[in-house]
Write an enzyme that holds these catalytic residues in place. Structure first.
Site, PDB file in Angstrom:
ATOM      1  N   LYS A 203      35.773  44.075  48.635  1.00  0.00           N
ATOM      2  CA  LYS A 203      36.200  43.293  47.477  1.00  0.00           C
ATOM      3  C   LYS A 203      36.148  41.818  47.840  1.00  0.00           C
ATOM      4  O   LYS A 203      36.824  41.368  48.762  1.00  0.00           O
ATOM      5  CB  LYS A 203      37.632  43.697  47.097  1.00  0.00           C
ATOM      6  N   LYS A 257      33.192  45.413  44.716  1.00  0.00           N
ATOM      7  CA  LYS A 257      33.674  44.622  43.582  1.00  0.00           C
ATOM      8  C   LYS A 257      33.495  43.150  43.894  1.00  0.00           C
ATOM      9  O   LYS A 257      33.924  42.735  44.978  1.00  0.00           O
ATOM     10  CB  LYS A 257      35.158  44.949  43.351  1.00  0.00           C
TER      11      LYS A 257
END
Ligand SMILES: [Zn+2]
Length: 333
Positions: A203, A257
């Protein structure tokens, strides 16, 4: 070159001449079961409030959200990912409301079980939506960053509440080291061996999360999240290291992400890992496409489908997307 008919035996265009040929030869297909729909729940009854920077995305009270998910299930969507949105006056430095076993997230899970909703229920595990400072856990004594180990202990409490309320998967999103190991051990010790872990393993500290912070009212009140989320300038080696660590610790699925700006990372992970990969098409990706479409500058439906197909082609098995409800209507049945 010779005049026609000249010697050109290999003509790739032959296979693109009509829709039937193209359809038969597609290597990547998008289907409803690829999609996970994010849900923002908040207190109240009958509440349905549009997010300013994400048109057509709503914060909903538990009753409205449960009705909405029922409709999406009828349209063939398979899975949801729930985030709690808290009123400012209920937030504190420790994010205590996250550990309330009867909070909005737990209530939505119980509603979906009571209604026998045919969807996989996934919960976001983090504290940024619950802390007054907006960071992803308890802060260190000097307030400079998130205290990793203290936060991991609390993540387990949050996960156990979600598991008791009926979560199928829990998804730690705070980039805390060792979170997956602690969650796996704690869930197992409490007889939740069948509750899976979808780790936000890779992420990035991304500017594309801006609109989400409107939606979840979770913007950091000071500084940024670069001391725990990944640097976009780091490459595949750190991504692979993070994902492999989580898999060793017991992650069942790992996530990249954002999705669109990190397709290279997704493709590389696909080559090296054997667990299912999930990609999160984040709020900024949604807002960009939506804004351009609203200006008449892009064909929304075509651009949305292409953006999702690209994420799948890069290697994602599942895609979290705010466009899931739209796409459920666009795909042929
Ligand atoms: Zn967070």
């Amino acid at each position: 070159m010779a005049q026609p008919p000249f010697d050109l035996p290999i003509r790739p265009r032959r296979l693109r001449l009509n829709a039937r040929l193209r359809g038969s030869l597609a290597e990547v297909r998008l289907s409803r079961s690829d999609l996970i729909v994010p849900v923002f729940v908040r207190e109240g009854r009958g509440v349905r409030q549009e997010v300013a920077s994400m048109p057509d995305v709503y914060q909903m009270s538990v009753d409205v959200a449960a009705d909405w998910l029922e409709k999406l299930a009828e349209h063939g969507l398979n899975a949801f990912l729930v985030f709690g949105v808290l009123d400012v006056n209920r937030k504190d430095a420790a994010g205590s409301a996250a550990l309330d076993g009867d909070n909005i997230v737990c209530r939505l899970l119980r509603q979906s079980k009571a209604r026998k909703l045919p969807m996989i229920g996934i919960t976001d595990l983090c504290f940024c939506e619950y802390t007054s400072h907006g960071h992803c856990g308890i802060l260190t004594a000097d307030g400079s960053t998130v205290d990793n180990d203290a936060t991991v202990q609390r993540l387990l409490q949050q996960a156990l509440n979600h598991a008791r309320a009926g979560a199928d998967l829990v998804a730690p999103s705070g980039m805390m080291d060792g979170a997956v190991a602690a969650l796996r051990a704690g869930l197992d010790q409490n007889q939740f061996t069948d509750v899976g872990i979808l780790s936000y393993s890779v992420k990035y500290a991304s500017a594309f999360y801006g609109p989400f912070r409107d939606a979840a009212q979770s913007a950091p009140q000071f500084g940024d999240r670069r001391s725990y989320q990944m640097d976009p300038a780091r490459g595949i080696r750190e991504a692979l290291h993070e994902a492999q660590l989580d898999i060793q610790q017991g992650a069942d699925l790992v996530m990249v992400k954002p999705a669109g700006p990190y397709l290279d990372v997704l493709a590389e992970l696909r080559r090296h890992l054997n667990v299912p990969l999930v990609a999160y098409q984040v709020s900024g990706e949604y807002a960009m496409l939506e804004a351009a479409a609203r200006q008449g500058w892009l064909d929304r439906d075509a651009a949305v489908l292409e953006s999702l197909l690209a994420i799948k082609r890069a290697g994602a098995d599942l895609i979290i997307s705010y466009f899931a409800p739209l796409v459920a209507n666009l795909l042929p049945r």
